[in-house]
Design a protein around this motif. Structure first.
Motif, PDB file in Angstrom:
ATOM      1  N   PRO A  40       8.466  58.586  38.974  1.00 34.23           N
ATOM      2  CA  PRO A  40      10.036  59.126  39.053  1.00 34.23           C
ATOM      3  C   PRO A  40      10.516  59.946  40.338  1.00 34.23           C
ATOM      4  N   ILE A  41       9.573  60.872  40.811  1.00 36.83           N
ATOM      5  CA  ILE A  41       9.873  61.644  41.749  1.00 36.83           C
ATOM      6  C   ILE A  41       9.882  60.796  43.064  1.00 36.83           C
ATOM      7  N   PRO A  47      12.799  59.948  34.456  1.00 32.64           N
ATOM      8  CA  PRO A  47      11.459  60.308  33.991  1.00 32.64           C
ATOM      9  C   PRO A  47      11.285  59.907  32.510  1.00 32.64           C
ATOM     10  N   PRO A  48      10.090  59.502  32.057  1.00 29.10           N
ATOM     11  CA  PRO A  48       9.747  59.378  30.709  1.00 29.10           C
ATOM     12  C   PRO A  48       9.490  60.791  29.999  1.00 29.10           C
ATOM     13  N   SER A  49       9.544  60.682  28.871  1.00 28.93           N
ATOM     14  CA  SER A  49       9.581  61.924  27.794  1.00 28.93           C
ATOM     15  C   SER A  49       8.258  62.722  28.129  1.00 28.93           C
ATOM     16  N   LYS A  50       7.110  62.036  28.431  1.00 30.96           N
ATOM     17  CA  LYS A  50       6.004  62.810  28.592  1.00 30.96           C
ATOM     18  C   LYS A  50       6.148  63.454  30.005  1.00 30.96           C
ATOM     19  N   ALA A  80      11.942  65.312  43.114  1.00 33.30           N
ATOM     20  CA  ALA A  80      11.410  66.528  42.147  1.00 33.30           C
ATOM     21  C   ALA A  80      12.598  67.178  41.463  1.00 33.30           C
ATOM     22  N   LYS A  81      13.725  67.419  42.479  1.00 34.06           N
ATOM     23  CA  LYS A  81      15.072  68.111  41.757  1.00 34.06           C
ATOM     24  C   LYS A  81      15.675  67.257  40.747  1.00 34.06           C
ATOM     25  N   LYS A  82      15.648  65.968  41.292  1.00 36.30           N
ATOM     26  CA  LYS A  82      16.314  64.859  40.396  1.00 36.30           C
ATOM     27  C   LYS A  82      15.672  64.911  39.051  1.00 36.30           C
ATOM     28  N   VAL A  83      14.368  65.013  38.864  1.00 36.13           N
ATOM     29  CA  VAL A  83      13.474  64.799  37.840  1.00 36.13           C
ATOM     30  C   VAL A  83      13.768  66.258  36.932  1.00 36.13           C
ATOM     31  N   ALA A  84      13.600  67.253  37.659  1.00 39.27           N
ATOM     32  CA  ALA A  84      13.711  68.415  36.853  1.00 39.27           C
ATOM     33  C   ALA A  84      15.133  68.544  36.169  1.00 39.27           C
ATOM     34  N   LYS A  85      16.177  68.175  36.773  1.00 40.49           N
ATOM     35  CA  LYS A  85      17.576  68.324  36.299  1.00 40.49           C
ATOM     36  C   LYS A  85      17.559  67.194  35.242  1.00 40.49           C
ATOM     37  N   ALA A  86      17.105  65.959  35.463  1.00 42.94           N
ATOM     38  CA  ALA A  86      17.124  65.104  34.250  1.00 42.94           C
ATOM     39  C   ALA A  86      16.327  65.707  33.051  1.00 42.94           C
ATOM     40  N   CYS A  87      15.340  66.530  33.235  1.00 51.13           N
ATOM     41  CA  CYS A  87      14.558  67.089  31.952  1.00 51.13           C
ATOM     42  C   CYS A  87      14.796  68.244  31.827  1.00 51.13           C
TER      43      CYS A  87
END
Length: 96
Positions: A40-41, A47-50, A80-87
């Motif tokens: 995803p990064i 990003p998956p839930s894991k 990584a910023k997008k993944v962190a935001k999505a999570c």
């Protein structure tokens, strides 16, 4: 009765503190724990839930990862910023 309630409230507060300390101590800073976040990064996929679960677990390690030149480029990347935001994970502000 008031004294008993105060003692129970104090015990509950202490139990929460012990659990909080235990949880924070249990984190092992292993960047390989975040492998589920790599695609995803790099590819911009959701990003998956894991990934989100591991990202939340590894949050106390982010400052260490940011100081490592081989990892910092991933942590600081737009992906990584997008993944962190999505999570729903905020990257902590680290002291130099």
């Amino acid at each position: 009765m008031k004294k008993l309630l105060a003692v129970i409230a104090l015990q509950l507060l202490l139990a929460e503190l012990v659990v909080g300390v235990t949880q924070s101590v249990a984190v092992t800073c292993e960047p390989t724990q975040l492998m589920s976040c790599l695609k995803p990064i790099l590819n911009g996929t959701p990003p998956p839930s894991k990934c989100c679960r591991k990202l939340k677990e590894q949050k106390p390690c982010m400052c260490r990862y940011l100081k490592d030149p081989s990892l910092a480029k991933y942590v600081k990347s737009p992906g990584a910023k997008k993944v962190a935001k999505a999570c729903h994970v905020t990257v902590p502000k680290c002291k130099s």
